[in-house]
Scaffold this motif. Structure first.
Motif, PDB file in Angstrom:
ATOM      1  N   LYS A  89      -9.778   6.686  -7.179  1.00  0.00           N
ATOM      2  CA  LYS A  89      -8.592   6.696  -6.489  1.00  0.00           C
ATOM      3  C   LYS A  89      -8.649   7.742  -5.167  1.00  0.00           C
ATOM      4  CE  LYS A  89      -5.417   5.231 -10.059  1.00  0.00           C
ATOM      5  NZ  LYS A  89      -4.453   5.563 -10.974  1.00  0.00           N
ATOM      6  N   ARG A 143      -6.636   9.841  -2.103  1.00  0.00           N
ATOM      7  CA  ARG A 143      -5.220  10.493  -1.655  1.00  0.00           C
ATOM      8  C   ARG A 143      -5.265  10.823  -0.249  1.00  0.00           C
ATOM      9  NH1 ARG A 143      -3.439  15.239  -0.997  1.00  0.00           N
ATOM     10  NH2 ARG A 143      -5.149  16.252  -1.957  1.00  0.00           N
ATOM     11  N   VAL A 179      -1.616   7.485  -2.206  1.00  0.00           N
ATOM     12  CA  VAL A 179      -2.889   7.014  -2.841  1.00  0.00           C
ATOM     13  C   VAL A 179      -3.377   5.652  -2.830  1.00  0.00           C
ATOM     14  CG1 VAL A 179      -3.786   7.167  -5.474  1.00  0.00           C
ATOM     15  CG2 VAL A 179      -2.348   9.020  -4.639  1.00  0.00           C
ATOM     16  N   TYR A 180      -4.482   5.661  -2.545  1.00  0.00           N
ATOM     17  CA  TYR A 180      -5.133   4.061  -2.621  1.00  0.00           C
ATOM     18  C   TYR A 180      -5.804   4.024  -3.750  1.00  0.00           C
ATOM     19  CZ  TYR A 180      -8.446   0.369  -1.831  1.00  0.00           C
ATOM     20  OH  TYR A 180      -9.157  -0.819  -2.000  1.00  0.00           O
ATOM     21  N   GLU A 181      -5.274   2.873  -4.589  1.00  0.00           N
ATOM     22  CA  GLU A 181      -5.776   2.505  -6.025  1.00  0.00           C
ATOM     23  C   GLU A 181      -6.577   1.177  -5.818  1.00  0.00           C
ATOM     24  OE1 GLU A 181      -2.723   3.021  -8.924  1.00  0.00           O
ATOM     25  OE2 GLU A 181      -1.400   3.570  -7.260  1.00  0.00           O
ATOM     26  N   PRO A 182      -8.114   1.504  -6.026  1.00  0.00           N
ATOM     27  CA  PRO A 182      -8.892   0.391  -5.914  1.00  0.00           C
ATOM     28  C   PRO A 182      -8.407  -1.042  -6.596  1.00  0.00           C
ATOM     29  CG  PRO A 182     -10.071   2.259  -6.209  1.00  0.00           C
ATOM     30  CD  PRO A 182      -8.776   2.561  -6.242  1.00  0.00           C
ATOM     31  N   GLU A 183      -7.947  -0.717  -8.066  1.00  0.00           N
ATOM     32  CA  GLU A 183      -7.630  -1.757  -8.701  1.00  0.00           C
ATOM     33  C   GLU A 183      -6.457  -2.647  -8.128  1.00  0.00           C
ATOM     34  OE1 GLU A 183      -6.684   1.611  -9.614  1.00  0.00           O
ATOM     35  OE2 GLU A 183      -8.952   1.943 -10.200  1.00  0.00           O
ATOM     36  N   LYS A 184      -5.660  -2.205  -7.360  1.00  0.00           N
ATOM     37  CA  LYS A 184      -4.510  -2.702  -6.572  1.00  0.00           C
ATOM     38  C   LYS A 184      -4.706  -3.113  -5.270  1.00  0.00           C
ATOM     39  CE  LYS A 184      -1.014  -0.247  -9.054  1.00  0.00           C
ATOM     40  NZ  LYS A 184       0.421   0.737  -8.969  1.00  0.00           N
ATOM     41  N   TRP A 197     -13.270   2.047  -2.588  1.00  0.00           N
ATOM     42  CA  TRP A 197     -12.886   2.868  -1.175  1.00  0.00           C
ATOM     43  C   TRP A 197     -13.970   2.705  -0.225  1.00  0.00           C
ATOM     44  CZ3 TRP A 197      -8.829   4.209   1.336  1.00  0.00           C
ATOM     45  CH2 TRP A 197      -9.224   5.184   2.264  1.00  0.00           C
ATOM     46  N   LYS A 203      -8.694  11.550  -5.393  1.00  0.00           N
ATOM     47  CA  LYS A 203      -7.483  11.998  -5.984  1.00  0.00           C
ATOM     48  C   LYS A 203      -8.071  12.449  -7.600  1.00  0.00           C
ATOM     49  CE  LYS A 203      -3.203  10.569  -8.161  1.00  0.00           C
ATOM     50  NZ  LYS A 203      -3.279  11.182  -9.299  1.00  0.00           N
ATOM     51  N   ASP A 250      -6.811  14.046 -10.951  1.00  0.00           N
ATOM     52  CA  ASP A 250      -5.648  13.634 -11.929  1.00  0.00           C
ATOM     53  C   ASP A 250      -5.432  15.075 -12.713  1.00  0.00           C
ATOM     54  OD1 ASP A 250      -5.436  10.994 -11.489  1.00  0.00           O
ATOM     55  OD2 ASP A 250      -7.192  10.335 -12.946  1.00  0.00           O
TER      56      ASP A 250
END
Length: 54
Positions: free
Chosen positions: A3, A5, A12-17, A30, A52, A54
């Motif tokens: 992810k 940020r 946050v860019y989430e590759p899954e979404k 990304w 990002k 965690d």
């Protein structure tokens, strides 16, 4: 997948979404996001994103 940020606003860019609003389908890493991508919140360029933690 990592992810990313936005360092300016924290979005946050989430590759899954992916990000369908910018024609980025789910599962897009990304590295495959266009270099002209900008943060949908603050408009910062892709170079202002960091992994990002965690």
């Amino acid at each position: 997948m990592v992810k990313m940020r936005c360092e300016e606003c924290g979005w946050v860019y989430e590759p899954e979404k992916g990000f369908p609003a910018s024609n980025i389908p789910p599962g897009t890493p990304w590295l495959d996001v266009s270099t002209d991508f900008v943060c949908p919140i603050c408009g910062a360029g892709k170079e202002h994103f960091l992994p990002k933690e965690d």
